[in-house]
Scaffold this active site. Sequence first.
Site, short mmCIF file in Angstrom:
data_model
loop_
_atom_site.label_atom_id
_atom_site.label_comp_id
_atom_site.label_asym_id
_atom_site.label_seq_id
_atom_site.Cartn_x
_atom_site.Cartn_y
_atom_site.Cartn_z
N LYS A 207 7.04 -0.03 6.76
CA LYS A 207 6.43 -0.41 8.03
C LYS A 207 7.08 -1.68 8.56
O LYS A 207 7.49 -1.75 9.71
CB LYS A 207 4.93 -0.59 7.84
CG LYS A 207 4.21 -0.97 9.12
CD LYS A 207 2.71 -1.04 8.94
CE LYS A 207 2.08 -1.56 10.24
NZ LYS A 207 0.64 -1.74 10.15
N GLU A 213 11.10 -4.82 -2.51
CA GLU A 213 11.43 -3.67 -3.35
C GLU A 213 12.22 -2.64 -2.55
O GLU A 213 13.25 -2.12 -3.00
CB GLU A 213 10.14 -3.00 -3.87
CG GLU A 213 9.35 -3.81 -4.87
CD GLU A 213 8.34 -4.75 -4.23
OE1 GLU A 213 8.49 -5.08 -3.02
OE2 GLU A 213 7.40 -5.17 -4.93
N GLY A 273 -0.55 0.64 6.29
CA GLY A 273 0.37 1.25 5.32
C GLY A 273 -0.29 2.37 4.52
O GLY A 273 0.26 3.46 4.37
N ARG A 274 -1.49 2.11 4.00
CA ARG A 274 -2.13 3.11 3.14
C ARG A 274 -2.79 4.23 3.94
O ARG A 274 -3.41 5.11 3.35
CB ARG A 274 -3.12 2.43 2.20
CG ARG A 274 -4.15 1.54 2.88
CD ARG A 274 -4.88 0.66 1.86
NE ARG A 274 -5.77 -0.30 2.47
CZ ARG A 274 -5.43 -1.49 2.92
NH1 ARG A 274 -4.17 -1.89 2.83
NH2 ARG A 274 -6.32 -2.31 3.45
N GLU A 359 -6.97 -1.28 -2.41
CA GLU A 359 -6.37 -2.23 -1.46
C GLU A 359 -7.31 -2.39 -0.26
O GLU A 359 -7.35 -3.43 0.38
CB GLU A 359 -4.98 -1.76 -1.01
CG GLU A 359 -4.13 -2.88 -0.44
CD GLU A 359 -2.66 -2.55 -0.28
OE1 GLU A 359 -1.81 -3.16 -0.94
OE2 GLU A 359 -2.35 -1.67 0.55
N HIS A 390 -9.01 15.25 -23.33
CA HIS A 390 -8.50 14.98 -24.68
C HIS A 390 -8.05 13.54 -24.79
O HIS A 390 -7.23 13.22 -25.66
CB HIS A 390 -7.37 15.95 -25.00
CG HIS A 390 -7.86 17.37 -25.04
ND1 HIS A 390 -8.36 17.94 -26.19
CD2 HIS A 390 -7.99 18.30 -24.05
CE1 HIS A 390 -8.74 19.18 -25.91
NE2 HIS A 390 -8.55 19.41 -24.61
N LYS A 510 3.60 -12.28 -4.34
CA LYS A 510 4.91 -12.12 -3.67
C LYS A 510 5.55 -13.49 -3.46
O LYS A 510 6.73 -13.69 -3.74
CB LYS A 510 4.73 -11.48 -2.28
CG LYS A 510 4.52 -9.99 -2.27
CD LYS A 510 4.66 -9.51 -0.81
CE LYS A 510 3.88 -8.26 -0.54
NZ LYS A 510 3.78 -7.91 0.87
O1 F6P Z 1 1.39 -4.02 -1.13
C1 F6P Z 1 1.27 -4.56 0.13
C2 F6P Z 1 1.80 -3.68 1.20
O2 F6P Z 1 1.80 -4.43 2.35
C3 F6P Z 1 1.03 -2.38 1.38
O3 F6P Z 1 -0.12 -2.54 2.11
C4 F6P Z 1 2.06 -1.54 2.04
O4 F6P Z 1 1.69 -0.21 2.02
C5 F6P Z 1 3.27 -1.87 1.20
O5 F6P Z 1 3.14 -3.25 0.96
C6 F6P Z 1 4.60 -1.54 1.79
O6 F6P Z 1 4.84 -2.20 2.99
P1 F6P Z 1 5.99 -1.77 3.97
O7 F6P Z 1 5.72 -0.38 4.41
O8 F6P Z 1 5.98 -2.75 5.09
O9 F6P Z 1 7.29 -1.81 3.19
#
Ligand code: F6P
Length: 547
Positions: A207, A213, A273-274, A359, A390, A510
């Site tokens: 987003k 990452e 995002g979620r 979240e 199990h 972060k």
């Molecule tokens: O973990 C925090 C967060 O902001 C989530 O809410 C989001 O889904 C994720 O990081 C990834 O964010 P982006 O889509 O901006 O890379």
Amino acid sequence: MSADLTRSPAWLALKQHAAQVGGRHLRELFAADPQRGEQLVIEGVGLYLDYAKQRVNADTMDLLRQLAEARGVRQRTAAMFAGERINTTENRAVLHVALRAPAGEKILFDGHDVVADVHAVLERMAAFSEQVRDGSWRGHTGKRIRNVVSIGIGGSDLGPVMAYEALRDFSQRDMVFRFVSNVDGTDFAEAVRDLDAAETLFIVCSKTFTTLETLSNAQAARQWAVQALGAEGANENQAVAKHFVAVSTNAKEVAKFGIDTANMFGFWDWVGGRYSMESAIGLSTMLAIGPTHFRDMLAGFHAMDVHFRDTPFERNLPVTMALLGIWNTNFLGAATVAVLPYEQYLKRFPAYLQQLTMESNGKSVTVDGQTVDYATGPIYWGEPGTNGQHSFYQLIHQGTRLVPCDFIGFGKTRNPVGDQHDLLIANLIAQGEALAFGKSADEVRAEGTAEALVAHRTFDGNRPSSTLLAAELTPFALGSLIALYEHSVFVQGVIWGIDSFDQWGVELGKQLAKATIAELTAAQLPALAHDSSTNALIRRYRQLREG
Ligand code: F6P
């Protein structure tokens, strides 16, 4: 605000009610009402919810519904659907319902119809997906695309992974789909090790397009692809244009990364995002299952949206699920919910729900900044049945903690193998029964059990569960199931008075990691000013890394 809730008449009435009936055993509740198994059931959008094995009676549900009314669930729902900025700490609207609204419907945000925008992107996604699926989109060397690697994390990963797994049987089986999320290089390396770069398309999903990452993995993917394609130098941009697309709200950062914004699929600030898997973030899903099935999935989401918005609380699936969660969390003291899909294709559903639920509702201050004096979002976890039986079910049956369960099952399997589906569902049904009714010491003795083992083989029962049944796991059913949980989380957030749409809790880690990277990698160990544990870990890591 927090005291508002726990001092409100509706809350106090529930507290009093809990003192009277909260301890009543499910055996008693069933004995008192032979119709219970047919009465504490609601149906909608193809989902059948049996909550008779929850520790509630009709009065409990009435009181919970009064609480929902008193907390303004109706008004907040209307505000969400109307595009009001209900995510107050980020000053954002929350309009994921617009992502699945049918073409022609109008939802205005700041006077602008966002549904038209949504469908314009869906059409571009569909055209692109068809080109890739039918082989007319070619890679840099002219080969057709056979592998799709989606790079993203959190909401830009969990939904696509879960949906791909859930709908794998609807997917184009001669294509390979992989997902890379972790900043651990192993995730990327293992995802691409057997792939031909000439046949591989990367979808970079973020987003913000600033997530560490995702950008690290996207950079690694770019280097890997360009090198494998022998496209370093003058040809690099052409190769990237054929093998990389981006999904983001941030065109500037996408361009900065080197992806042509012609190859970018957009979404909007008002999509959390979620809550984004049915936006362009779901491009890998559409590539896998095709635009028609993707639209069926959107129809399932939408059908649940309409059900949630228009159905009275008594028959409203998300409201009922939410209220049962409030009861278990705040009046029976449960700290967790186990989500137990008896459907192998839903193996990533619990992981997906973890972000959606935790979240969203893992908050301890109200929207106006007051610290809460009640429990909020419980811990969600789970595994597909029967594997969990199990493993951790022992604790659910005989441990000291109360673990409410959501069982999920389907009438038909997409893979009939002998009578295994009946065996699977027999287990689902039996688990709910065993948890609710247990086995008394007398019953154990009557089986001839030695006295020394009676206590060990006794099951107290009275462990609550809900069971959700649907006909078959189709794209439509998946959409409706996800929307059910989304709206349930929302209703709980409204009752708790928290902002279910921000996630400030992920920020501190972060920020600290940024500072720590420099301390781990500087040629000379810099002066460390953390606590003694953190300082020692940094020193030890440096030794291990070098040793
Ligand atoms: O973990 C925090 C967060 O902001 C989530 O809410 C989001 O889904 C994720 O990081 C990834 O964010 P982006 O889509 O901006 O890379």
